[in-house]
Design an enzyme around this catalytic site. Sequence first.
Site, PDB file in Angstrom:
ATOM      1  N   TRP A   1      10.587   1.112 -19.190  1.00  0.00           N
ATOM      2  CA  TRP A   1      11.810   0.512 -19.736  1.00  0.00           C
ATOM      3  C   TRP A   1      12.496   1.416 -20.740  1.00  0.00           C
ATOM      4  O   TRP A   1      13.733   1.462 -20.804  1.00  0.00           O
ATOM      5  CB  TRP A   1      11.528  -0.872 -20.330  1.00  0.00           C
ATOM      6  CG  TRP A   1      11.161  -1.854 -19.253  1.00  0.00           C
ATOM      7  CD1 TRP A   1       9.950  -2.452 -19.072  1.00  0.00           C
ATOM      8  CD2 TRP A   1      11.991  -2.320 -18.167  1.00  0.00           C
ATOM      9  NE1 TRP A   1       9.976  -3.253 -17.959  1.00  0.00           N
ATOM     10  CE2 TRP A   1      11.212  -3.197 -17.386  1.00  0.00           C
ATOM     11  CE3 TRP A   1      13.305  -2.079 -17.783  1.00  0.00           C
ATOM     12  CZ2 TRP A   1      11.710  -3.831 -16.253  1.00  0.00           C
ATOM     13  CZ3 TRP A   1      13.804  -2.719 -16.644  1.00  0.00           C
ATOM     14  CH2 TRP A   1      13.005  -3.578 -15.893  1.00  0.00           C
TER      15      TRP A   1
ATOM     16  N   ASP B   1      14.210  -2.332 -28.387  1.00  0.00           N
ATOM     17  CA  ASP B   1      14.137  -3.293 -27.285  1.00  0.00           C
ATOM     18  C   ASP B   1      12.837  -4.068 -27.454  1.00  0.00           C
ATOM     19  O   ASP B   1      11.760  -3.553 -27.198  1.00  0.00           O
ATOM     20  CB  ASP B   1      14.152  -2.532 -25.943  1.00  0.00           C
ATOM     21  CG  ASP B   1      13.966  -3.465 -24.750  1.00  0.00           C
ATOM     22  OD1 ASP B   1      13.772  -4.685 -24.951  1.00  0.00           O
ATOM     23  OD2 ASP B   1      14.014  -2.959 -23.610  1.00  0.00           O
TER      24      ASP B   1
ATOM     25  N   LYS C   1      11.298 -14.128 -21.231  1.00  0.00           N
ATOM     26  CA  LYS C   1       9.873 -13.960 -21.540  1.00  0.00           C
ATOM     27  C   LYS C   1       9.485 -14.991 -22.595  1.00  0.00           C
ATOM     28  O   LYS C   1       9.002 -16.054 -22.249  1.00  0.00           O
ATOM     29  CB  LYS C   1       9.589 -12.526 -21.968  1.00  0.00           C
ATOM     30  CG  LYS C   1       9.908 -11.533 -20.827  1.00  0.00           C
ATOM     31  CD  LYS C   1      10.409 -10.244 -21.341  1.00  0.00           C
ATOM     32  CE  LYS C   1      11.007  -9.313 -20.305  1.00  0.00           C
ATOM     33  NZ  LYS C   1      10.365  -9.161 -19.033  1.00  0.00           N
TER      34      LYS C   1
HETATM   35  N1  PMP Z   1      13.461  -4.177 -21.345  1.00  0.00           N
HETATM   36  C1  PMP Z   1      12.225  -4.649 -21.145  1.00  0.00           C
HETATM   37  C2  PMP Z   1      11.151  -4.295 -22.118  1.00  0.00           C
HETATM   38  C3  PMP Z   1      11.950  -5.445 -20.028  1.00  0.00           C
HETATM   39  O1  PMP Z   1      10.720  -5.911 -19.836  1.00  0.00           O
HETATM   40  C4  PMP Z   1      12.993  -5.759 -19.132  1.00  0.00           C
HETATM   41  C5  PMP Z   1      12.797  -6.639 -17.918  1.00  0.00           C
HETATM   42  N2  PMP Z   1      11.571  -7.037 -17.619  1.00  0.00           N
HETATM   43  C6  PMP Z   1      14.262  -5.233 -19.376  1.00  0.00           C
HETATM   44  C7  PMP Z   1      14.462  -4.458 -20.502  1.00  0.00           C
HETATM   45  C8  PMP Z   1      15.418  -5.527 -18.460  1.00  0.00           C
HETATM   46  O2  PMP Z   1      15.774  -6.855 -18.632  1.00  0.00           O
HETATM   47  P1  PMP Z   1      16.913  -7.594 -17.803  1.00  0.00           P
HETATM   48  O3  PMP Z   1      16.384  -7.771 -16.428  1.00  0.00           O
HETATM   49  O4  PMP Z   1      17.072  -8.888 -18.556  1.00  0.00           O
HETATM   50  O5  PMP Z   1      18.132  -6.767 -17.840  1.00  0.00           O
END
Ligand code: PMP
Length: 359
Positions: A101, A171, A195
């Site tokens: 990520w 994040d 989450k």
């Molecule tokens: N950052 C993290 C740490 C994630 O776990 C995720 C999705 N699992 C995201 C960003 C992306 O999130 P989204 O699908 O809500 O855009």
Amino acid sequence: MRAFNFSAGPATLPTEVLEQVQAELLDWRGLGLSVMELSHRGPEFMEILARSEADLRDLLNIPSEYRVIFCQEGASAHWDMIPLNLLQGKKRADYIETGYWSYRAIEEGRRYCQVNIAASNRSDQFCAIPLQQDWRLDPDAAYVHYCSNETIDGLEFHWIPDTGSVPLVVDMSSHFLSRPVPIQRFGMVYAGAQKNIGPAGLSLVIIRDDLLHPAAPGTPFLMDYHAQVLANSMLNTPPTFTIWVAGLVFQWIKRQGGLEAMEARNREKSEALYAALDRSDFYRTTVKRIDRSHMNIPFHLRDPALDEKFLKEAEQHHLLQLRGHRVVGGMRASIYNAMPMAGVQALIAFMNDFEQRHG
Ligand code: PMP
């Protein structure tokens, strides 16, 4: 019956909250309609929004010089919104790479600025968090971005980087509200909802006042944090239902004893699961001990040929969504706030039994 859901997100929600949603769905507070049908500008929804924010502020002890934004975009959209809003004419930003990520944020950041990867564990197969003493931070960077819990790789920062006067942007999607965090150490925190916050369709931003300026020219108006703050997250119709459920989750966390209580429960759950993994060489985890996530626990079976059988039998035991992310394979148990200890115990009992039969 409700199964135990180990998905990384959309993830398990507290049963109590789902029951409350069910009870109030058709007739909210005797109005004869559901929250989904309320005007977003009406007094009822304004009260829901204000209460959600107040409860979040309470839980995280958010200082008064920080604003909260309820955004419709997923966490990914902030990889664009952060440079668009925070570069403010600067050309460079620092990024820390610790897994999937944080890398996605880097790729997106490159569209807007010169990305300096100040530290990376790529050559280490994303198994350990680089020590701060080895980071090469740029004092002129507009901000430093990192991901404090790598949902796929299973790494969690159990410390907060020190970036001096350069704003720290994090994040926190996959460990938000799992434990207390000192918000004042950050310039900006963001997290996707699906989450520990509530249903998908929302992300939260907590941002310090001095970082709020009109975004770069050409930025789509909904992606401008400054404008969103001025409009109280209501530049357009917000995801009203999701905000309501998120607010119910915040109230549920408060009833559990707040973030200190969440942290104790989460620690107990993850320690039990890691202890079970460490006891056996039938299962293995690759993350360095001190960097292990308390939320997302990836693991592999010694013999990957047994993976499908493991998943199928787990499902028969009502242990769902244990398949690891496609980029790493294997298994992953996500044990967010709403996963009870009973779910972790059921998983451990199943894993021990599976090992006895196939080990
Ligand atoms: N950052 C993290 C740490 C994630 O776990 C995720 C999705 N699992 C995201 C960003 C992306 O999130 P989204 O699908 O809500 O855009």
